[in-house]
Design a protein around this motif. Structure first.
Motif, mmCIF file in Angstrom:
data_model
loop_
_atom_site.group_PDB
_atom_site.id
_atom_site.type_symbol
_atom_site.label_atom_id
_atom_site.label_comp_id
_atom_site.label_asym_id
_atom_site.label_seq_id
_atom_site.Cartn_x
_atom_site.Cartn_y
_atom_site.Cartn_z
ATOM 1 N N VAL A 63 0.858 -1.185 0.000
ATOM 2 C CA VAL A 63 0.000 0.000 0.000
ATOM 3 C C VAL A 63 0.897 1.239 0.000
ATOM 4 O O VAL A 63 1.896 1.287 0.728
ATOM 5 C CB VAL A 63 -0.928 -0.019 1.231
ATOM 6 C CG1 VAL A 63 -1.749 1.260 1.320
ATOM 7 C CG2 VAL A 63 -1.831 -1.245 1.177
ATOM 8 N N GLY A 74 -2.387 5.588 0.229
ATOM 9 C CA GLY A 74 -3.509 4.692 0.472
ATOM 10 C C GLY A 74 -3.906 3.813 -0.704
ATOM 11 O O GLY A 74 -4.899 3.090 -0.627
ATOM 12 N N TYR A 75 -3.141 3.857 -1.792
ATOM 13 C CA TYR A 75 -3.442 3.004 -2.945
ATOM 14 C C TYR A 75 -2.721 1.663 -2.827
ATOM 15 O O TYR A 75 -1.560 1.612 -2.430
ATOM 16 C CB TYR A 75 -3.010 3.671 -4.254
ATOM 17 C CG TYR A 75 -3.809 4.897 -4.580
ATOM 18 C CD1 TYR A 75 -5.055 4.789 -5.196
ATOM 19 C CD2 TYR A 75 -3.322 6.162 -4.265
ATOM 20 C CE1 TYR A 75 -5.797 5.922 -5.487
ATOM 21 C CE2 TYR A 75 -4.061 7.309 -4.556
ATOM 22 C CZ TYR A 75 -5.298 7.177 -5.166
ATOM 23 O OH TYR A 75 -6.034 8.296 -5.445
ATOM 24 N N ALA A 107 1.414 2.981 4.997
ATOM 25 C CA ALA A 107 0.818 4.303 5.248
ATOM 26 C C ALA A 107 1.854 5.305 5.760
ATOM 27 O O ALA A 107 1.711 6.510 5.567
ATOM 28 C CB ALA A 107 -0.344 4.177 6.228
#
Ligand code: MD6
Ligand code: FE
Length: 215
Positions: free
Chosen positions: A52, A56-57, A75
């Motif tokens: 990730v 946030g993708y 994150a």
């Protein structure tokens, strides 16, 4: 396709893409089968996974690493870590063949003495892509990056030092090696969505190895 490169300087099998950046066509071809077998061994210990991004993708490319350090994203950001966050174990050792190939390719491109301590393994399924980025998580930009393409072909975007700079589109095929360092070290680059296809050695995917001096 070749016409594009006729204007570029060719020296001893190396095509100069820009100062500090070279394309070594087929440099890894003889080692390809052994590289793929070693990649399977690494991935059995440190599974390929979709990380990730800090934004946030979930990445379309699946990644793992071997060597003293591995590249991770979550994150909190992009970074190199000594332990695989997925298993809690140190990353698998870098297979001897990897180090030899990376050192030889770097020397061929004008960067003798390259000693990578990290190898990022990226697997692309059809549709997977890598948006334009710079490789800047390594501590020392004095060392080049050596990139090995295996399996399905891909269109590699090779840009400038600013994100908005024009990009060169390179068709990279099985066995090709790209080396960049020096004045090219921080150029933006990316990979267009992988086209469907089947390769005799990898099936329906492309695998890219990037060797770095991370620490
Ligand atoms: C890829 N490569 O070809 C992704 N980075 O799948 C990279 O992001 C890359 O090829 C730095 C230097 C060479 C590369
Ligand atoms: Fe990169």
């Amino acid at each position: 396709m070749n016409g594009l490169f006729d204007a570029l300087e060719r020296t001893a099998g190396a095509v100069t893409l820009a100062p500090g950046a070279a394309l070594l066509r087929g440099f890894a071809l003889d080692d390809a089968a052994a590289l793929l077998a070693a990649i399977d061994t690494v991935a059995a210990l440190a599974p390929l996974r979709h990380m990730v991004t800090p934004g946030g993708y979930t990445m379309s490319v699946a990644t793992t690493s071997c060597g003293d350090m591995g590249w991770t994203s979550d994150a909190q950001g992009y970074r190199y870590a000594e332990y695989d966050p997925e298993t809690g174990l140190p990353w698998p050792a870098m297979p001897a063949l990897f180090g030899t190939l990376a050192r030889d390719a770097a020397a061929q491109a004008g960067f003798p003495g390259f000693e990578p301590d990290a190898c990022l393994i990226n697997r692309y399924a059809p549709g997977a892509r890598l948006t334009l980025h710079q490789d800047r998580n390594e501590r020392d930009f004095g060392a080049p990056i050596v990139s090995v393409s295996l399996g399905l072909p891909a269109t590699f975007l090779f840009g400038g030092i600013k994100r908005a700079d024009p990009t060169l589109k390179l068709h990279l095929v099985h066995g090709d090696v790209v080396v960049w360092g020096g004045p090219a070290r921080l150029r933006f680059h990316g990979v267009l969505p992988l086209a469907h296809g089947t390769h005799p050695l990898t099936g329906a995917c492309r695998i890219n190895l990037t060797f770095r001096k991370a620490s």
